[in-house]
Design a protein around this motif. Sequence first.
Motif, mmCIF file in Angstrom:
data_model
loop_
_atom_site.group_PDB
_atom_site.id
_atom_site.type_symbol
_atom_site.label_atom_id
_atom_site.label_comp_id
_atom_site.label_asym_id
_atom_site.label_seq_id
_atom_site.Cartn_x
_atom_site.Cartn_y
_atom_site.Cartn_z
ATOM 1 N N UNK A 206 0.835 -1.197 0.000
ATOM 2 C CA UNK A 206 0.000 0.000 0.000
ATOM 3 C C UNK A 206 0.872 1.250 0.000
ATOM 4 N N UNK A 207 1.986 1.191 0.760
ATOM 5 C CA UNK A 207 2.890 2.346 0.807
ATOM 6 C C UNK A 207 3.482 2.635 -0.568
ATOM 7 N N UNK A 208 3.766 1.599 -1.360
ATOM 8 C CA UNK A 208 4.288 1.815 -2.714
ATOM 9 C C UNK A 208 3.265 2.559 -3.558
ATOM 10 N N UNK A 209 2.008 2.180 -3.403
ATOM 11 C CA UNK A 209 0.953 2.864 -4.151
ATOM 12 C C UNK A 209 0.821 4.309 -3.698
ATOM 13 N N UNK A 210 0.946 4.523 -2.386
ATOM 14 C CA UNK A 210 0.842 5.881 -1.845
ATOM 15 C C UNK A 210 1.983 6.751 -2.384
ATOM 16 N N UNK A 211 3.202 6.181 -2.444
ATOM 17 C CA UNK A 211 4.346 6.948 -2.953
ATOM 18 C C UNK A 211 4.123 7.354 -4.410
ATOM 19 N N UNK A 212 3.581 6.417 -5.189
ATOM 20 C CA UNK A 212 3.345 6.719 -6.599
ATOM 21 C C UNK A 212 2.269 7.792 -6.757
ATOM 22 N N UNK A 213 1.203 7.710 -5.923
ATOM 23 C CA UNK A 213 0.137 8.700 -5.982
ATOM 24 C C UNK A 213 0.655 10.066 -5.560
ATOM 25 N N UNK A 214 1.596 10.100 -4.612
ATOM 26 C CA UNK A 214 2.177 11.365 -4.173
ATOM 27 C C UNK A 214 3.010 11.991 -5.294
ATOM 28 N N UNK A 222 -4.171 9.776 -1.820
ATOM 29 C CA UNK A 222 -3.138 9.047 -1.078
ATOM 30 C C UNK A 222 -3.435 9.065 0.418
ATOM 31 N N UNK A 223 -3.895 10.244 0.906
ATOM 32 C CA UNK A 223 -4.232 10.334 2.337
ATOM 33 C C UNK A 223 -5.402 9.413 2.668
ATOM 34 N N UNK A 224 -6.417 9.376 1.809
ATOM 35 C CA UNK A 224 -7.570 8.492 2.032
ATOM 36 C C UNK A 224 -7.140 7.034 2.058
ATOM 37 N N UNK A 225 -6.213 6.658 1.154
ATOM 38 C CA UNK A 225 -5.752 5.265 1.118
ATOM 39 C C UNK A 225 -5.011 4.903 2.402
ATOM 40 N N UNK A 226 -4.213 5.838 2.918
ATOM 41 C CA UNK A 226 -3.503 5.575 4.178
ATOM 42 C C UNK A 226 -4.491 5.394 5.329
ATOM 43 N N UNK A 239 0.145 14.188 7.570
ATOM 44 C CA UNK A 239 1.542 14.362 7.975
ATOM 45 C C UNK A 239 2.364 13.153 7.555
ATOM 46 N N UNK A 240 1.793 11.986 7.626
ATOM 47 C CA UNK A 240 2.498 10.758 7.268
ATOM 48 C C UNK A 240 2.798 10.744 5.779
ATOM 49 N N UNK A 241 1.815 11.128 4.949
ATOM 50 C CA UNK A 241 2.026 11.107 3.489
ATOM 51 C C UNK A 241 3.026 12.176 3.082
#
Length: 244
Positions: A206-214, A222-226, A239-241
């Motif tokens: 999931x973090x890989x997807x978040x990084x790509x979305x960022x 990305x925040x919603x996914x986290x 703050x995490x993203x």
Amino acid sequence: MKKNVKILFFVFLFAAVMVMLFGWVMPVVFQAFLHNVYIRGMGLLVIFSIVVLAKRLTWNNYMVYVIAVFTLFSMMIDTSGNPIYNKPLEWIVSPIGELQVMRDINNYAPGEYAISDNIAIVKPNGEVTGLSTVWLYLYRFVQYLALYCMVGTVLGAVIRLLPQREIPPMRMVEESLTPEQEQKAAAEIERRAAAGNARQTPPEEVLNTVRQMKKDGKLIPAIKLVRQHSDMSLGEAKHYVEHL
């Protein structure tokens, strides 16, 4: 074999007690209750006293209901009364004549009885005036009501003098733990505390997807996914993203 013999013995003993009770004791008691005017009145009074004492009834504790039930029951069972109970009624009718209260018991067949109560006044000239049994029922009701009220008051005073029944308090059994059990308990407490303080974070995929979305500028998705894959609040997830 021994168990079967014991069962047969108890069955025989139970049958013998039932035969004695219903074949000899009960008929004797029933005959005495029907034909002895004193046993009826005293028996009812004794039963009433036993109930009041056994249940520790007072005027503040349901005694009035027991008196009402016993008064109605006694009025029907002991309508004819006995010479002692009928003495006040004799005084009431003495200006008119002599009181006669009679109970006719006709045994038509074994176990079948017809009971009728009669009340009459015999005047000095020999004239007999029959009265309705309703008057006898009314008098018996008032008589037993007054009797049970007096006896209940006395028994209530006796009950208040008796020691109160107290339920013994439950005692907590304290068991001492061995050193090994204490260590295991302490380790379990620490493990639960650490599990409670640990924060849930998204898995690596999931973090890989978040990084790509960022990188693509999709910060809000990305925040919603986290937040969907963690227990973070909105501010914590943002703050995490941003620092990911």
